[in-house]
Scaffold this active site. Structure first.
Site, mmCIF file in Angstrom:
data_model
loop_
_atom_site.group_PDB
_atom_site.id
_atom_site.type_symbol
_atom_site.label_atom_id
_atom_site.label_comp_id
_atom_site.label_asym_id
_atom_site.label_seq_id
_atom_site.Cartn_x
_atom_site.Cartn_y
_atom_site.Cartn_z
ATOM 1 N N SER A 1 0.850 -1.191 0.000
ATOM 2 C CA SER A 1 0.000 0.000 0.000
ATOM 3 C C SER A 1 0.879 1.232 0.000
ATOM 4 O O SER A 1 2.014 1.200 0.505
ATOM 5 C CB SER A 1 -0.895 0.025 1.246
ATOM 6 O OG SER A 1 -1.552 1.272 1.370
ATOM 7 N N TYR B 1 -2.538 -0.045 10.586
ATOM 8 C CA TYR B 1 -2.560 -0.466 9.177
ATOM 9 C C TYR B 1 -1.255 -0.078 8.487
ATOM 10 O O TYR B 1 -0.626 -0.896 7.799
ATOM 11 C CB TYR B 1 -3.752 0.178 8.473
ATOM 12 C CG TYR B 1 -3.883 -0.182 7.013
ATOM 13 C CD1 TYR B 1 -4.423 -1.401 6.624
ATOM 14 C CD2 TYR B 1 -3.468 0.698 6.014
ATOM 15 C CE1 TYR B 1 -4.549 -1.733 5.283
ATOM 16 C CE2 TYR B 1 -3.581 0.382 4.671
ATOM 17 C CZ TYR B 1 -4.129 -0.837 4.305
ATOM 18 O OH TYR B 1 -4.249 -1.170 2.984
#
Length: 690
Positions: A567, A580
């Protein structure tokens, strides 16, 4: 092809459309039952009449299954259509068996209209036999008679004068002449047993021809059942391992054997523990019968002249079994090269490869190989047919296949080379096995679909079994994609997923670590449970999948690819995202660490940094979207557009864009790239790598 106009003054009175429809129906019924013929084996035909649209004159035609087609799935497009008078006129110019191959090219000059499918080598058999309908099939029971040491005597004993015997002859024009002559000399015969090969039957109507084919097969099987010995393969000397142990051992061996079978070119695998396979592989006659090889041309074209047979106990230490497999493989390659050199002539095609297509492991089962999964599976099915043939022949006599020199003449037949040349060019990922975690939705689903579209076989792994099943089913049959229910945080589940890939396709070449979830909270609100869950699924999960996949890849010795879907948050420090972002940063560094470690075994490790993949995303649909929208102060339904507007390219990122990046890294154009993280975020300057 369209309809054909019939004529009233022809030998054949049935309307052409009805003739073709009856032929297709008969073919599909016969081909649907494996007792009648093997996949893509045999052919059927019908003769009829039509008006030539050019001359307006009547033309008598032959419709016959074309080269390479399958009876069970035959359609009108799979039929070759020839002028019967022109085909029969070839008798006058036939140059003899030494120039047999020239006759197939001559069939093209007999075509009616565009001719339909390419005519097969058996076309002459169908055209020269004086009967309106002809079936040529490869039933195990029929080939058992054809390969019995005293097959001619047994044929007479079983059928009387109702079925004649034709001595072995390689398929071709002369065989057609032989059968036509035998039919003419035996007006009471309904068909023939072709020595070493199969059966042929005929009839005045399609129904009569089909009934006669089935009569021959049923009578042969009844004779074997009633007259055959109880243990045609002798005693069982190696009992099958219990099912759980058997399949565990098969999964452990599959990558090793696939790597050996791919020495010359990459192969896909198929595993079978069919009861007939286990019985044959555990029998006292295994070594002797396996060495004799198969007989029917359709069999050894796909199974090679003989299988490779393991000769150690199935429960021996794994390292002992693997060492012996490597020794046997080396010996097999040497023996196969010697076989080629014994019979090759200056005109023979080059040796296609010396690796086995069939590997028998007593107590465990059979591994079969081919350029794609269907070919590998069909090779195994053909060897299962061969086992049935050997069983029948040994039950009523002794198995005596055609000579090795004849097998070579067919295996390295120029006509078979022509079939290979007609195959479409393989896709970029053909022969590769991919495992995609989190494959039930979003990026994983798009990636699984893209990899399959580029030729890979795909294992769709997801914690949601129904989602995995739906995605795999949407891709295609089990020859292309299979689902696996797996929680990537559980070691046993991960091991089971890799084992499933090994049992389904032979191993694993390409892993996409995509499974993930998101929790968006400020630091003060982030719980230990939140932190642990995110790190368990993404950091720990990716580690477990990569570790298990690397073991299989090392066993195969064929290199491979591991792709991490990371990501931009692994680089970009955004608000309310500590758990995250940290888990994604962990994945990003795993890419670098594993690229450094696994390069020595030819495994490339790369990653992709997406951003803002909202549409189709399971993560965003699970609440992450609402939370991120709240962080940025926009309605949830406008989140994708918001992400797009903050990028340099002002474009929304879709799951298909990530899938395209996965293919770019694995499709063959970047063979020397490893340790790379590719941004697929439409341009987020703050996430630029530096």
């Amino acid at each position: 092809m369209g309809s054909l106009i019939t004529v009233a003054d022809s030998t054949y009175q049935t309307p052409a459309d009805e003739t073709v429809a009856a032929l297709i129906g008969r073919s599909n019924r016969l081909g649907a039952d494996p007792r009648n013929t093997n996949y893509a084996g045999g052919n059927t035909s019908a003769k009829g009449a039509a008006v030539d649209p050019v001359t307006g004159e009547p033309a008598e035609l032959l419709w016959v299954k074309g080269s390479g087609g399958d009876l069970g799935t035959l359609t009108e497009a799979g039929l070759a259509v020839l002028r019967l008078d022109a085909l029969r006129a070839l008798v006058g110019v036939y140059p003899g068996v030494d120039r047999e191959d020239e006759m197939v090219a001559a069939f093209d000059f007999c075509a009616f209209g565009k001719g339909g499918a390419a005519p097969s080598i058996d076309t002459a058999m169908h055209g020269l036999v004086e009967a309106a309908h002809v079936d040529h099939l490869h039933p195990d029971a029929g080939i058992a008679f054809a390969t019995a040491a005293d097959g001619e005597k047994l044929t007479a004993e079983c059928f009387g004068g109702r079925v004649a015997w034709v001595p072995w002859r390689r398929p071709g024009f002369q065989l057609g002449l032989d059968i036509a002559a035998i039919k003419a000399a035996n007006p009471g015969a309904i068909g023939v047993i072709l020595g070493g090969h199969g059966i042929t039957a005929w009839g005045d109507t399609s129904e009569e021809c089909e009934a006669r084919s089935l009569e021959i097969i049923a009578a042969a099987q009844k004779f074997i059942d009633e007259r055959g010995t109880a243990q045609p393969f002798g005693k069982i000397v190696v009992e099958p391992l219990p099912e759980t142990e058997r399949r565990a051992r098969a999964a452990a061996l599959a990558p090793v054997i696939r790597g050996l079978a791919s020495t010359d070119k990459p192969q896909l695998g198929h595993y079978s523990d069919h009861p007939a396979v286990l019985e044959f592989a555990g029998s006292e006659k295994l070594a002797a019968l396996a060495a004799l090889g198969t007989s029917c041309p359709d069999h050894f074209l796909r199974t090679k002249v003989r299988p490779m047979v393991l000769d150690v106990a199935p429960d021996a230490p794994l390292e002992v079994v693997i060492a012996r497999l490597r020794e046997l493989h080396e010996a097999y390659r040497a023996e196969y090269r010697a076989y080629y050199e014994r019979y090759a002539t200056p005109d023979s095609p080059p040796m296609r490869g010396a690796d086995p297509a069939i590997v028998l492991v007593p107590g465990v089962g059979m591994f079969s190989y081919g350029a794609d999964k269907q070919t590998a599976r069909v090779a195994g099915e053909f060897y299962l047919n061969a086992i049935g043939v050997m069983r029948g022949a040994e039950a009523i006599s002794s198995y005596a296949p055609i000579a090795e020199s004849e097998k070579f003449r067919i295996e390295y037949w120029e006509l078979e080379e022509a079939k290979l040349r007609r195959r479409p060019r393989p896709k970029p990922l053909a022969g590769r096995i991919a495992l995609v975690t989190g494959g039930g939705s979003g990026i994983g689903r798009a990636t699984a679909r893209r990899l399959a579209a580029e030729g890979a076989c795909v294992v769709v792994a997801d914690r949601d079994a129904q989602s995995a099943k739906a995605v795999a089913g949407g891709i295609g049959s089990a020859d292309v994609a299979v689902p696996v229910a797996a929680d990537v945080t559980a070691e046993d589940d991960v091991a089971a997923a890799i084992a499933a890939a090994a049992l389904a396709f032979g191993g694993v070449d390409l892993v996409v670590n995509n499974a993930g979830l998101s929790i968006s909270k400020p630091l003060a609100e982030t719980t230990v449970a939140d932190w642990d869950l995110l790190h368990d699924v993404m950091a720990r999960g990716s580690f477990l999948v990569s570790r298990e996949a690397a073991k299989a890849m090392e066993a195969q010795g064929m290199g491979g690819d591991i792709i991490y879907i990371v990501s931009k948050n692994g680089v970009f420090a955004g608000p309310s995202n500590v758990a995250y972002g940290a888990a994604k940063a962990d994945q990003a560094h795993q890419v670098r660490l594993l690229a450094a470690e696994l390069g020595g075994i030819g495994v490339r490790v790369n990653g992709i940094n997406p951003d803002g993949v909202v549409r189709g995303s399971g993560i965003f649909a699970g609440g992450w979207g609402a939370k991120r929208a709240a962080v940025y102060g926009v309605p949830e339904e406008e989140l994708g557009a918001y992400y797009a507007q903050r990028t340099l390219l002002k474009q929304e990122v879709l799951p298909e864009h990530i899938a395209a990046a996965v293919f770019a890294l694995t499709g063959g154009d970047l063979p020397l790239t490893t340790g790379l993280l590719i941004p697929v975020d439409a341009g987020v300057a703050a996430a630029f790598l530096r």
